[in-house]
Design a protein around this motif. Structure first.
Motif, PDB file in Angstrom:
ATOM      1  N   GLN A  43      -9.282   0.072   0.778  1.00  0.00           N
ATOM      2  CA  GLN A  43      -8.302  -0.977   0.526  1.00  0.00           C
ATOM      3  C   GLN A  43      -7.783  -1.636   1.810  1.00  0.00           C
ATOM      4  OE1 GLN A  43      -5.226   0.067  -2.346  1.00  0.00           O
ATOM      5  NE2 GLN A  43      -6.477   1.785  -3.017  1.00  0.00           N
ATOM      6  N   ALA A  44      -8.319  -1.209   2.944  1.00  0.00           N
ATOM      7  CA  ALA A  44      -7.867  -1.757   4.226  1.00  0.00           C
ATOM      8  C   ALA A  44      -8.326  -3.202   4.374  1.00  0.00           C
ATOM      9  CB  ALA A  44      -8.410  -0.917   5.369  1.00  0.00           C
ATOM     10  N   THR A  45      -7.496  -3.988   5.035  1.00  0.00           N
ATOM     11  CA  THR A  45      -7.876  -5.370   5.333  1.00  0.00           C
ATOM     12  C   THR A  45      -8.426  -5.486   6.756  1.00  0.00           C
ATOM     13  OG1 THR A  45      -5.615  -5.908   5.990  1.00  0.00           O
ATOM     14  CG2 THR A  45      -6.223  -6.332   3.690  1.00  0.00           C
ATOM     15  N   ALA A  46      -8.211  -4.441   7.574  1.00  0.00           N
ATOM     16  CA  ALA A  46      -8.777  -4.395   8.925  1.00  0.00           C
ATOM     17  C   ALA A  46      -8.756  -2.955   9.419  1.00  0.00           C
ATOM     18  CB  ALA A  46      -7.984  -5.276   9.877  1.00  0.00           C
ATOM     19  N   TYR A  56       0.834  -1.205   0.000  1.00  0.00           N
ATOM     20  CA  TYR A  56       0.000   0.000   0.000  1.00  0.00           C
ATOM     21  C   TYR A  56       0.869   1.256   0.000  1.00  0.00           C
ATOM     22  CZ  TYR A  56      -3.771   3.154   1.378  1.00  0.00           C
ATOM     23  OH  TYR A  56      -4.689   4.171   1.428  1.00  0.00           O
ATOM     24  N   GLU A  57       0.543   2.195  -0.867  1.00  0.00           N
ATOM     25  CA  GLU A  57       1.296   3.444  -0.957  1.00  0.00           C
ATOM     26  C   GLU A  57       0.681   4.492  -0.041  1.00  0.00           C
ATOM     27  OE1 GLU A  57       2.198   4.887  -4.854  1.00  0.00           O
ATOM     28  OE2 GLU A  57       2.478   2.854  -5.624  1.00  0.00           O
ATOM     29  N   ILE A  58       1.537   5.311   0.546  1.00  0.00           N
ATOM     30  CA  ILE A  58       1.076   6.343   1.468  1.00  0.00           C
ATOM     31  C   ILE A  58       0.211   7.347   0.705  1.00  0.00           C
ATOM     32  CG2 ILE A  58       1.782   8.210   3.017  1.00  0.00           C
ATOM     33  CD1 ILE A  58       4.432   6.642   3.391  1.00  0.00           C
ATOM     34  N   PRO A  59      -1.043   7.531   1.144  1.00  0.00           N
ATOM     35  CA  PRO A  59      -1.916   8.466   0.441  1.00  0.00           C
ATOM     36  C   PRO A  59      -1.583   9.919   0.784  1.00  0.00           C
ATOM     37  CG  PRO A  59      -3.067   7.512   2.294  1.00  0.00           C
ATOM     38  CD  PRO A  59      -1.721   6.829   2.216  1.00  0.00           C
ATOM     39  N   CYS A  72       1.070  -3.182   6.204  1.00  0.00           N
ATOM     40  CA  CYS A  72       1.309  -1.765   6.427  1.00  0.00           C
ATOM     41  C   CYS A  72       0.269  -1.322   7.456  1.00  0.00           C
ATOM     42  CB  CYS A  72       1.149  -0.990   5.123  1.00  0.00           C
ATOM     43  SG  CYS A  72       1.188   0.795   5.344  1.00  0.00           S
ATOM     44  N   SER A  73       0.723  -0.827   8.601  1.00  0.00           N
ATOM     45  CA  SER A  73      -0.194  -0.401   9.652  1.00  0.00           C
ATOM     46  C   SER A  73      -0.146   1.108   9.814  1.00  0.00           C
ATOM     47  CB  SER A  73       0.182  -1.040  10.992  1.00  0.00           C
ATOM     48  OG  SER A  73      -0.029  -2.417  10.959  1.00  0.00           O
ATOM     49  N   PHE A  74      -1.315   1.713   9.861  1.00  0.00           N
ATOM     50  CA  PHE A  74      -1.450   3.147  10.085  1.00  0.00           C
ATOM     51  C   PHE A  74      -2.126   3.370  11.434  1.00  0.00           C
ATOM     52  CE2 PHE A  74      -0.787   3.223   5.627  1.00  0.00           C
ATOM     53  CZ  PHE A  74      -0.610   4.522   5.192  1.00  0.00           C
ATOM     54  N   VAL A  75      -1.726   4.405  12.132  1.00  0.00           N
ATOM     55  CA  VAL A  75      -2.467   4.935  13.275  1.00  0.00           C
ATOM     56  C   VAL A  75      -2.757   6.385  12.919  1.00  0.00           C
ATOM     57  CG1 VAL A  75      -2.434   5.515  15.721  1.00  0.00           C
ATOM     58  CG2 VAL A  75      -1.360   3.393  14.929  1.00  0.00           C
ATOM     59  N   VAL A  76      -4.033   6.690  12.789  1.00  0.00           N
ATOM     60  CA  VAL A  76      -4.458   8.022  12.350  1.00  0.00           C
ATOM     61  C   VAL A  76      -5.781   8.380  13.026  1.00  0.00           C
ATOM     62  CG1 VAL A  76      -3.320   7.944  10.085  1.00  0.00           C
ATOM     63  CG2 VAL A  76      -5.640   7.051  10.338  1.00  0.00           C
ATOM     64  N   PRO A  77      -6.103   9.681  13.043  1.00  0.00           N
ATOM     65  CA  PRO A  77      -7.436  10.041  13.525  1.00  0.00           C
ATOM     66  C   PRO A  77      -8.502   9.305  12.705  1.00  0.00           C
ATOM     67  CG  PRO A  77      -6.075  11.999  13.340  1.00  0.00           C
ATOM     68  CD  PRO A  77      -5.313  10.869  12.696  1.00  0.00           C
ATOM     69  N   THR A  78      -9.520   8.821  13.393  1.00  0.00           N
ATOM     70  CA  THR A  78     -10.601   8.087  12.736  1.00  0.00           C
ATOM     71  C   THR A  78     -11.227   8.935  11.631  1.00  0.00           C
ATOM     72  OG1 THR A  78     -10.994   6.814  14.731  1.00  0.00           O
ATOM     73  CG2 THR A  78     -12.817   6.948  13.160  1.00  0.00           C
ATOM     74  N   ASP A  79     -11.529   8.290  10.515  1.00  0.00           N
ATOM     75  CA  ASP A  79     -12.157   8.900   9.335  1.00  0.00           C
ATOM     76  C   ASP A  79     -11.260   9.884   8.593  1.00  0.00           C
ATOM     77  OD1 ASP A  79     -14.504   7.434   9.775  1.00  0.00           O
ATOM     78  OD2 ASP A  79     -15.321   8.995  11.088  1.00  0.00           O
ATOM     79  N   PHE A 121      -1.411  13.539  15.499  1.00  0.00           N
ATOM     80  CA  PHE A 121      -0.547  12.368  15.632  1.00  0.00           C
ATOM     81  C   PHE A 121      -0.870  11.382  14.517  1.00  0.00           C
ATOM     82  CE2 PHE A 121       0.449   8.119  16.987  1.00  0.00           C
ATOM     83  CZ  PHE A 121       1.659   8.241  17.646  1.00  0.00           C
ATOM     84  N   LYS A 122       0.174  10.802  13.942  1.00  0.00           N
ATOM     85  CA  LYS A 122       0.010   9.802  12.886  1.00  0.00           C
ATOM     86  C   LYS A 122       1.241   8.911  12.879  1.00  0.00           C
ATOM     87  CE  LYS A 122       1.835  13.089   9.525  1.00  0.00           C
ATOM     88  NZ  LYS A 122       1.544  13.877   8.334  1.00  0.00           N
ATOM     89  N   SER A 123       1.052   7.681  12.448  1.00  0.00           N
ATOM     90  CA  SER A 123       2.162   6.738  12.409  1.00  0.00           C
ATOM     91  C   SER A 123       1.930   5.732  11.299  1.00  0.00           C
ATOM     92  CB  SER A 123       2.272   6.010  13.752  1.00  0.00           C
ATOM     93  OG  SER A 123       3.297   5.041  13.712  1.00  0.00           O
ATOM     94  N   ILE A 124       3.026   5.309  10.675  1.00  0.00           N
ATOM     95  CA  ILE A 124       2.990   4.239   9.673  1.00  0.00           C
ATOM     96  C   ILE A 124       4.099   3.249  10.007  1.00  0.00           C
ATOM     97  CG2 ILE A 124       3.233   3.582   7.257  1.00  0.00           C
ATOM     98  CD1 ILE A 124       2.672   6.418   6.455  1.00  0.00           C
ATOM     99  N   THR A 125       3.788   1.969   9.901  1.00  0.00           N
ATOM    100  CA  THR A 125       4.799   0.925  10.036  1.00  0.00           C
ATOM    101  C   THR A 125       4.616  -0.061   8.893  1.00  0.00           C
ATOM    102  OG1 THR A 125       4.747   1.125  12.444  1.00  0.00           O
ATOM    103  CG2 THR A 125       5.757  -0.864  11.525  1.00  0.00           C
ATOM    104  N   TYR A 126       5.688  -0.279   8.159  1.00  0.00           N
ATOM    105  CA  TYR A 126       5.686  -1.263   7.080  1.00  0.00           C
ATOM    106  C   TYR A 126       6.488  -2.491   7.508  1.00  0.00           C
ATOM    107  CZ  TYR A 126       3.852   1.762   3.361  1.00  0.00           C
ATOM    108  OH  TYR A 126       3.063   2.548   2.563  1.00  0.00           O
TER     109      TYR A 126
END
Length: 127
Positions: free
Chosen positions: A55-58, A20-23, A42-49, A32-37
């Motif tokens: 394309q998310a699997t969860a 997944y490419e960073i949008p 690829c896991s994101f932590v971001v404000p909801t919505d 606050f935001k975080s990405i881990t590949y």
């Protein structure tokens, strides 16, 4: 240990395929935001919505953030344990993130008051 409620936003932990490419929307976030590949995800932590999750699997929403105040030296040991153990004793689950400077705990909003009281009773303070 001095802690800080990071902000009042609701956060989501989102899993995407490893390719997944960073949008662009991620880059414009000021909260606050975080990405881990990894090779597997690829896991994101971001404000909801704040991101399109088609394309998310969860997606797991309803988290708040606690930050450890200050810069933590890499030689320190047991920092997360001091927070995780009292929470675990109360049956409160955490999602931990670390950066170069410090550590963050994500805890479900449904456990917010209980988690804050548990950490205060364990001797931690909030600024």
């Amino acid at each position: 240990m001095e802690l800080k409620l990071h902000d009042t936003l609701d956060y989501s932990v989102i899993k995407f395929p490893a390719t997944y490419e960073i949008p662009e929307a991620f880059n414009s976030l000021t909260a606050f935001k975080s990405i881990t590949y990894t090779n597997d995800e690829c896991s994101f932590v971001v404000p909801t919505d704040s991101l399109n999750t088609n394309q998310a699997t969860a997606v797991d929403s309803g988290w708040f953030i606690i930050q450890i105040v200050g810069e933590l030296d890499f030689s320190l040991v047991g920092i997360l344990t001091q927070l995780a153990n009292p929470l675990a004793e109360q049956g409160i689950s955490i999602f931990a993130l670390s950066t170069y400077n410090t550590d963050y705990l994500l805890i479900k909003n449904t456990e917010k008051e209980r988690a804050l009281q548990t950490l205060i009773q364990a001797g931690h303070t909030f600024n």
